[in-house]
Scaffold this active site. Structure first.
Site, mmCIF file in Angstrom:
data_model
loop_
_atom_site.group_PDB
_atom_site.id
_atom_site.type_symbol
_atom_site.label_atom_id
_atom_site.label_comp_id
_atom_site.label_asym_id
_atom_site.label_seq_id
_atom_site.Cartn_x
_atom_site.Cartn_y
_atom_site.Cartn_z
ATOM 1 N N PRO A 147 0.791 -1.241 0.000
ATOM 2 C CA PRO A 147 0.000 0.000 0.000
ATOM 3 C C PRO A 147 0.818 1.284 0.000
ATOM 4 O O PRO A 147 0.835 2.050 0.968
ATOM 5 C CB PRO A 147 -0.836 -0.137 1.271
ATOM 6 C CG PRO A 147 0.031 -0.931 2.190
ATOM 7 C CD PRO A 147 0.752 -1.915 1.298
ATOM 8 N N CYS A 148 1.457 1.574 -1.111
ATOM 9 C CA CYS A 148 2.274 2.782 -1.229
ATOM 10 C C CYS A 148 1.437 4.051 -1.146
ATOM 11 O O CYS A 148 1.976 5.122 -0.846
ATOM 12 C CB CYS A 148 3.092 2.738 -2.517
ATOM 13 S SG CYS A 148 2.131 2.443 -4.003
ATOM 14 N N HIS A 149 0.133 3.939 -1.367
ATOM 15 C CA HIS A 149 -0.733 5.125 -1.266
ATOM 16 C C HIS A 149 -0.841 5.622 0.174
ATOM 17 O O HIS A 149 -1.254 6.751 0.395
ATOM 18 C CB HIS A 149 -2.130 4.818 -1.833
ATOM 19 C CG HIS A 149 -2.889 3.804 -1.063
ATOM 20 N ND1 HIS A 149 -2.620 2.442 -1.152
ATOM 21 C CD2 HIS A 149 -3.907 3.927 -0.179
ATOM 22 C CE1 HIS A 149 -3.453 1.785 -0.356
ATOM 23 N NE2 HIS A 149 -4.235 2.669 0.245
#
Length: 193
Positions: A147-149
């Site tokens: 989950p880089c967001h």
């Protein structure tokens, strides 16, 4: 599950969600690539083919049960449900140790939880390497599952996002998770003055 979502090439699927058309590719080991929403099925398929190439599972066109479950979970996520992707098997063959450390630390962030690039670097045992962390996340082959967001710039700013839609898509995903981004409301506005 509608069999028409599975690509004619083995190890691939393109499917519609409330956010748009998404695509993924898998190997015998795990998820290889996930493409975030595009406006059309063709655009999602083109992006997947460009990013994943031909390097996916050969032979059997039948997706493993975990892929069918993952697609259902992604659709639920796009509908605003709290979904945990931490158990999805990932295939990070060819990814260097630094990026693996950053991705592992990111996978420990829960739905709605954020940190900064510097904070993630520290959690990964790579304190001070916030720029390198940003570069690693920009090359993330499996956004959402990794989950880089959920990684923000210092001061709570949205930061960059290399997926289609850029920082607008990042913000949309964070809002789905109940995360408020941007400057806080003024105290007068919060009291209704």
């Amino acid at each position: 599950m509608d069999p028409s979502i599975f690509h004619p090439l083995p190890g691939r699927a393109v499917f519609e969600t409330a956010l748009g058309f998404m695509a993924l590719a898998w190997s015998k080991t795990g998820l290889v690539r996930l493409c975030l929403p595009e406006k059309t099925r063709d655009a999602a398929e083109r992006r997947l083919l460009r990013l994943a190439g031909q390097a996916t599972a050969a032979g059997d066109h039948t997706p493993p049960p975990w892929i069918t479950a993952l697609i259902a979970d992604i659709r639920r996520y796009a509908d605003g449900e709290d979904v945990d992707f931490s158990d999805v098997p990932v295939d990070l063959a060819g990814i260097d140790d630094f990026r693996r450390d950053i991705y592992a630390a990111a996978r420990n962030l829960h739905y709605g939880e954020t940190t900064t690039y510097g904070g993630l670097a520290e959690k990964a045992g790579r304190k001070g390497l916030f720029r390198e962390t940003g570069s690693a996340l920009g090359a993330n082959p499996i956004p959402l599952v990794i989950p880089c967001h959920r990684i923000l710039a210092a001061g709570g700013k949205i930061g960059g996002f290399s997926a289609t839609g850029g920082s607008n898509m990042k913000e949309k995903m964070l809002v789905l998770e109940g995360v408020r981004v941007g400057p806080p409301p003024s105290t007068q506005a919060s009291f209704g003055f």
